[in-house]
Structure formats: structure tokens, C-alpha cells
Design a protein around this motif. Structure first.
Motif, PDB file in Angstrom:
ATOM      1  N   ILE A   1      36.834 -25.298 -14.580  1.00  0.00           N
ATOM      2  CA  ILE A   1      37.928 -24.918 -15.475  1.00  0.00           C
ATOM      3  C   ILE A   1      37.890 -23.415 -15.714  1.00  0.00           C
ATOM      4  N   ILE A   2      36.699 -22.886 -15.941  1.00  0.00           N
ATOM      5  CA  ILE A   2      36.585 -21.454 -16.238  1.00  0.00           C
ATOM      6  C   ILE A   2      36.978 -20.614 -15.024  1.00  0.00           C
ATOM      7  N   THR A   3      36.499 -20.980 -13.819  1.00  0.00           N
ATOM      8  CA  THR A   3      36.866 -20.173 -12.639  1.00  0.00           C
ATOM      9  C   THR A   3      38.372 -20.234 -12.385  1.00  0.00           C
ATOM     10  N   CYS A   4      38.964 -21.422 -12.544  1.00  0.00           N
ATOM     11  CA  CYS A   4      40.415 -21.535 -12.359  1.00  0.00           C
ATOM     12  C   CYS A   4      41.145 -20.760 -13.441  1.00  0.00           C
ATOM     13  N   TYR A   5      40.631 -20.821 -14.661  1.00  0.00           N
ATOM     14  CA  TYR A   5      41.265 -20.128 -15.780  1.00  0.00           C
ATOM     15  C   TYR A   5      41.300 -18.619 -15.516  1.00  0.00           C
ATOM     16  N   ILE A   6      40.177 -18.080 -15.081  1.00  0.00           N
ATOM     17  CA  ILE A   6      40.102 -16.643 -14.817  1.00  0.00           C
ATOM     18  C   ILE A   6      41.084 -16.258 -13.715  1.00  0.00           C
ATOM     19  N   ALA A   7      41.201 -17.152 -12.701  1.00  0.00           N
ATOM     20  CA  ALA A   7      42.124 -16.864 -11.603  1.00  0.00           C
ATOM     21  C   ALA A   7      43.573 -16.920 -12.070  1.00  0.00           C
ATOM     22  N   LEU A   8      43.882 -17.871 -12.957  1.00  0.00           N
ATOM     23  CA  LEU A   8      45.275 -18.069 -13.370  1.00  0.00           C
ATOM     24  C   LEU A   8      45.724 -17.072 -14.434  1.00  0.00           C
ATOM     25  N   VAL A   9      44.793 -16.689 -15.312  1.00  0.00           N
ATOM     26  CA  VAL A   9      45.186 -15.859 -16.448  1.00  0.00           C
ATOM     27  C   VAL A   9      45.577 -14.454 -16.009  1.00  0.00           C
ATOM     28  N   THR A  10      45.110 -14.043 -14.812  1.00  0.00           N
ATOM     29  CA  THR A  10      45.446 -12.700 -14.338  1.00  0.00           C
ATOM     30  C   THR A  10      46.821 -12.654 -13.670  1.00  0.00           C
ATOM     31  N   ILE A  11      47.428 -13.836 -13.450  1.00  0.00           N
ATOM     32  CA  ILE A  11      48.757 -13.850 -12.828  1.00  0.00           C
ATOM     33  C   ILE A  11      49.781 -13.413 -13.866  1.00  0.00           C
ATOM     34  N   ASP A  12      50.576 -12.431 -13.501  1.00  0.00           N
ATOM     35  CA  ASP A  12      51.560 -11.872 -14.426  1.00  0.00           C
ATOM     36  C   ASP A  12      52.648 -12.892 -14.744  1.00  0.00           C
ATOM     37  N   ASP A  13      52.894 -13.090 -16.036  1.00  0.00           N
ATOM     38  CA  ASP A  13      53.949 -14.010 -16.467  1.00  0.00           C
ATOM     39  C   ASP A  13      55.307 -13.638 -15.871  1.00  0.00           C
ATOM     40  N   ALA A  14      55.505 -12.321 -15.660  1.00  0.00           N
ATOM     41  CA  ALA A  14      56.805 -11.848 -15.168  1.00  0.00           C
ATOM     42  C   ALA A  14      57.130 -12.434 -13.796  1.00  0.00           C
ATOM     43  N   ILE A  15      56.093 -12.660 -12.974  1.00  0.00           N
ATOM     44  CA  ILE A  15      56.318 -13.219 -11.633  1.00  0.00           C
ATOM     45  C   ILE A  15      56.913 -14.615 -11.760  1.00  0.00           C
ATOM     46  N   ILE A  16      56.310 -15.406 -12.661  1.00  0.00           N
ATOM     47  CA  ILE A  16      56.794 -16.769 -12.849  1.00  0.00           C
ATOM     48  C   ILE A  16      58.195 -16.741 -13.461  1.00  0.00           C
ATOM     49  N   GLY A  17      58.390 -15.829 -14.415  1.00  0.00           N
ATOM     50  CA  GLY A  17      59.705 -15.670 -15.034  1.00  0.00           C
ATOM     51  C   GLY A  17      60.764 -15.333 -13.995  1.00  0.00           C
ATOM     52  N   ALA A  18      60.422 -14.422 -13.095  1.00  0.00           N
ATOM     53  CA  ALA A  18      61.347 -14.014 -12.040  1.00  0.00           C
ATOM     54  C   ALA A  18      61.692 -15.191 -11.144  1.00  0.00           C
ATOM     55  N   ALA A  19      60.661 -15.952 -10.767  1.00  0.00           N
ATOM     56  CA  ALA A  19      60.885 -17.106  -9.899  1.00  0.00           C
ATOM     57  C   ALA A  19      61.809 -18.105 -10.579  1.00  0.00           C
ATOM     58  N   GLN A  20      61.553 -18.345 -11.878  1.00  0.00           N
ATOM     59  CA  GLN A  20      62.368 -19.318 -12.617  1.00  0.00           C
ATOM     60  C   GLN A  20      63.824 -18.853 -12.700  1.00  0.00           C
TER      61      GLN A  20
END
Lengths: 300, 125, 108
Positions: A183-202
Motif C-alpha cells: 500500500i505504501i509503495t503504491c501510495y508513494i507512486a500514485l500521490v506524485t501523479i499530478d491531479d491536473a493530468i487526471i482532470g485534463a483526461a476527464q
């Protein structure tokens, strides 16, 4: 994650020594310790694996390769190895799915103090001893144990749901041991992804599975892979969980190797089996990393 | 398969429905020994400890309160109640079928261990 | 969606904590064989408080845990710096994990 600019500026101001000095200073304690406590003993064991018998007492030592032929001389070991790899695969897969989803839920569905509390709660089980955690599962899973009692309270007429001493019990124990880490390794990997990228995709109309498979998983890939390696590798060498939770079915490469050391007093065979296992693991990862590199265009 | 001491514990202390039998095909028997190493710093203390371990007074307490293996000291064994499982281990009809485990050459021990590993692997399926 | 994620996290926490809570409860159980039904007792904790050997080994474990902090230093160097031989050093970390720890202990 702090911004990269600040520490670098601070470093530049204070740089008197060349960088390699500080790099060495950071590495030396850990690798010094590893040399003493891991590499040296492992080298000794590597040497032992070519001896005809455990080098103790006055008997003369002969060197032989026969222990590396164990998988040919004792064909049942192949079946044990296959079961062990399967156990590692199931554990890694379960951990990957649960760990990724939990990390995703942490990043997307929680904020602030609540997220911090959850992270601490997830890490806290790590503070208890591994053997104790495995042992406590026996009390949960066994017949007339915690789960069985709970089940009989809900459904008094139904049969027992005890699954202690089965392959499933081993995997449950192993997943429990490695899940917080995943969970921690995945969390560290995911938390660095910029929200704006997901926002743009949406905003461009991407559905959730497109976001998942085209953005989240590729960007989190390095974290997912290192997490998988750090689960799979120790799991296939584990012997505590199979022994305690598997009972009769808990025969894995780990327990076979442990038997050679603690019961059969055949260190050379135990050592050669360990190094064979290490070679198999390295081969799997060499193949695996090749495929991944091609799949993600050289970024992983 | 069980050690006689564990069988005693299971039957008497934990009231489990088990019994101790020796199959007609035979059983493996072995003797645990207590020894003092040459040049040990405190041989008197070691001797006192060994005497205490085989003393009937200690043995009866160990066997009845905890559950002990059958003592090699016949005087100690005689103090047990007749229905105690450990008291039955030395029955004459059992003694004929038992194989006493002793030191064996490395090759045979390795073959023995590999066979035992294969048996465990077979029953794990 | 947010609700679903939170429920999922709750389930993960239940999975992680069930055995630990059961174990903690068994520490207060009268039976030495973890028998159910549960009967409250503090006999095991009073047994622990007088067992100096166990308390000493507990202290030793704490000392060992502090030593593992040196790993953090190496992790810093491996992640923040690039230098010749970095991949080799990283690769060297695998054998100690892959080989059952019992063997390393025996060889020491």
C-alpha cells in the motif's frame, strides 16, 4: 513531496566537498553492515554449497557439484518449486490488486488529517513481530477459532469455515505480512501523479478505465514493479508462514531449505537449493523486466 | 505420529481423544542423553543438574504436572502411576519391534532425509 | 465513488487488524491453548513482568531496530544520486532478501 528546487539551492550554497564524498558517506554504513552481516555469510554459504558434507568435525572436505543436481536427482523438488512459485504469484497478485486499490482510495477518497491517520494505521501492524502475526492467524482461521465462531453465531446450522492448514491460509498470512508495504509503495507512486493530468483526461471525456490503464498504472509502474519484486522475492523463500499456517500442505522451497539446515544437518544441500532459487528468481525478473521495458517504451 | 511425552500432555492435560500405541510394524526409538563437555568450567554443577534431571522426585513432578518423555532411570519410571502413557513405553512387547536410532554414516543420513522430504512432499499434495 | 473507496479502506483495516486484536485478546485469556470461550485473566501479563530474560530480549530487539536506520541513508543515496555502480549496488540488495534469512543467520 517537496519541490526539487529548494534542496538543490541549499546544497549549492553549502557545497564544499565534492558530491561523491557525501554519496559515499550515505552508502558506507549500510553497505558496510551488509558486507559483514549478509554478503560475507552468503559467500561462505556459496562455498559450502560445493562441499560434500557440512564442514564440521574432522572429516576431510571434498568439493562436488552434486548438490546442484538435486532437482534432477530428486524430481519431487520440481513439484515443490512449482507450488512455491504459484504461492509467490498468488500472494504478489493479491497484494498488487488490494494494495493498488487501497492506495488509490487513499489518494482519491481521503484528505488531510484523516489520510495521515489511515497511513499510520496501515503501517502500525508492521510494528508487531512477523512470527507473532503469523501465529495470530492460526487463532483466527482454525476450527473453533475466531472466524469459525463468528460464522457459527451468524449461521448456527452451517458447517465449519475453518481454513487453517491449507494453501489459502498460507497466502492469507503472507498477504497480511506484505500488504502494508505494498500500500505504501503504491501510495508513494500514485500521490506524485499530478491531479491536473487526471482532470485534463476527464475534461476530454476519458472514462475511468482509460484513466486507470492509460494514466494511473503507467505512471505508477515503477512503484508497482518494485513493490512486486519486494513481495515476490521474500515470499518464495518464506518458511515460517507455510509451516505455521500450512501444516501438512505447507511444503515449500523455504521449508525444504530450512529442513536441510535445522533437521537434516545438510548445509551444502540447503545452500545449493537457496542459490538455485536465487538464480531462478533473477531469471524471472530478467525476463520480466525485458518485457516491461518493451511494453512501456523504455521508461520502466 | 507423536512423541510419547506430547501424547501424555495431549491426553491428560488437554483432554484430547488420543492414545499411545506402537504399531506391530515397529517404531523408532531413541535416547536423549545429557553429557558434560571436556573442560567445561563447572563440571560439579553439570553433574548436579544431571542428577536432578534423572532423580525420581523431580521426574514424577515433571511427568505428572507437565508431561515428560519416558525416563531411562527405571527407579524414576517406577514412580509413575500404572496408567501413565510413559510407563507403557518400555513394555516388553513393544521393545522387540523398536528400532533404536543411532549415529549413521552421512550418505545414509542424507538418503534418509531426502526420502522423508519426499514423503512430506507427497502428502502435501 | 468516494464512499466506496472509504468502505474499501475500512475493509483493508479490518483485515490488517483482526489477527492482531484476536492476539491481544488472547493475552487476557485464561487458557494457555487459546481455547474459546474466552475467560478473562491477567496471569500471562503478571508472568511476563517477572520474566527478566524476556524483558532483556525485548530491550535487545529495540536496539537492533534502531540500527536499521542506516538503511535509510543508503536509500537516500540510491534514489537521489546517480553514480557509477549504482545498479550493481541495487542488484546486490536482492540476495539478502531472496535467500531465506535463516541461512544467513546460520552462516554468521
Amino acid at each position: 513531496m517537496p519541490s526539487k528546487a529548494t534542496p538543490q539551492r541549499a546544497l549549492k550554497g553549502a557545497r564544499i566537498l565534492p558530491q561523491w564524498v557525501s554519496t559515499t558517506a550515505l552508502l558506507l554504513p549500510a553497505y558496510g553492515w551488509l558486507s559483514l552481516a549478509d554478503f560475507l555469510p552468503l559467500l561462505t554459504m556459496f562455498l559450502f554449497s560445493f562441499m560434500n558434507k557440512t564442514p564440521m568435525g574432522k572429516a576431510p572436505i571434498e568439493f562436488t557439484l552434486r548438490h546442484y543436481r538435486a532437482f534432477i536427482d530428486q524430481p519431487y523438488l520440481v513439484k515443490i518449486a512449482a507450488n512455491t512459485l504459484l504461492m509467490g504469484l498468488w500472494t504478489t497478485l493479491t497484494c498488487a490488486v488490494l494494495g493498488f486499490l487501497a492506495a488509490l482510495a487513499l489518494v482519491r477518497c481521503t484528505t488531510g488529517a484523516r489520510r495521515e491517520t489511515l497511513l499510520i494505521l496501515i503501517l502500525l501492524p508492521f510494528w508487531t513481530n512477523g512470527l507473532v502475526r503469523v501465529f495470530s492467524w492460526t487463532m483466527v482461521l482454525r476450527e473453533n477459532g475466531f472466524l469459525d465462531n463468528l460464522w457459527h453465531w451468524i449461521a448456527p446450522t452451517a458447517g465449519s469455515i475453518a481454513i487453517l492448514y491449507s494453501r489459502e491460509a498460507i497466502v492469507i498470512g503472507l498477504v497480511h505480512g506484505y500488504l502494508p508495504y505494498r500500500i505504501i509503495t503504491c501510495y508513494i507512486a500514485l500521490v506524485t501523479i499530478d491531479d491536473a493530468i487526471i482532470g485534463a483526461a476527464q475534461s476530454l471525456g476519458a472514462r475511468w478505465w482509460v484513466i486507470l490503464t492509460k494514466i494511473l498504472i503507467p505512471l505508477a509502474a515503477p512503484g508497482l514493479i518494485s513493490g512486486a519484486v519486494l513481495t515476490f522475492v521474500p515470499v518464495i523463500g518464506s518458511f515460517m508462514e507455510p509451516r505455521i499456517l500450512g501444516g501438512k500442505v505447507g511444503v515449500t522451497m523455504g521449508t525444504v531449505i530450512e529442513d536441510q539446515f535445522t533437521q537434516a544437518f545438510n548445509w551444502p544441500l540447503g545452500a545449493s537449493l537457496s542459490f538455485t532459487l536465487l538464480a531462478v528468481t533473477l531469471a524471472i525478473f530478467a525476463t520480466f523486466s525485458g518485457i516491461l521495458r518493451r511494453g512501456t517504451g523504455g521508461t520502466a | 505420529m507423536f512423541w510419547s511425552g506430547s501424547a501424555v500432555r495431549s491426553k491428560r492435560n488437554s483432554k484430547l481423544p488420543v492414545n499411545f500405541i506402537v504399531p506391530t510394524e515397529g517404531a523408532i526409538v531413541w535416547v536423549d542423553g545429557l553429557a558434560v563437555a571436556t573442560g567445561a568450567p563447572n563440571p560439579e554443577g553439570a553433574a548436579a543438574f544431571i542428577n536432578w534431571m534423572i532423580d525420581p522426585k523431580f521426574y514424577i513432578e515433571w511427568a505428572t504436572k507437565v508431561g515428560a518423555p519416558a525416563s531411562a532411570n527405571s527407579k524414576a519410571l517406577a514412580t509413575l502411576p500404572a496408567d501413565d502413557l510413559s510407563a507403557q513405553v518400555h513394555k516388553p512387547e513393544y521393545m522387540v519391534s523398536k528400532n533404536v536410532m543411532s549415529a549413521m554414516p552421512d550418505e545414509r543420513r542424507e538418503a534418509f532425509n531426502n526420502l522423508w522430504q519426499e514423503v512430506k512432499a507427497f502428502y502435501a499434495e | 465513488m468516494t464512499r466506496l473507496g472509504q468502505v474499501f479502506l475500512g475493509m483493508i483495516l479490518i483485515f490488517l487488524y483482526t489477527p492482531i486484536f484476536v492476539l491481544m485478546a488472547m493475552g487476557f485469556n485464561e487458557s494457555e491453548l487459546y481455547e474459546l470461550p474466552f475467560k478473562f485473566s491477567t496471569r500471562w501479563y503478571s508472568a511476563l513482568s517477572t520474566n527478566t530474560e524476556l524483558l532483556t530480549s525485548g530491550f535487545n530487539s529495540i536496539v537492533l531496530a534502531v540500527i536499521t536506520a542506516i538503511g535509510t541513508l543508503a536509500a537516500l543515496a540510491l534514489s537521489r544520486r546517480t553514480f557509477r555502480g549504482r545498479s550493481l549496488l541495487q542488484l546486490l540488495l536482492l540476495p539478502p532478501i531472496a535467500i531465506p534469512w535463516l541461512i544467513t543467520g546460520t552462516a554468521c
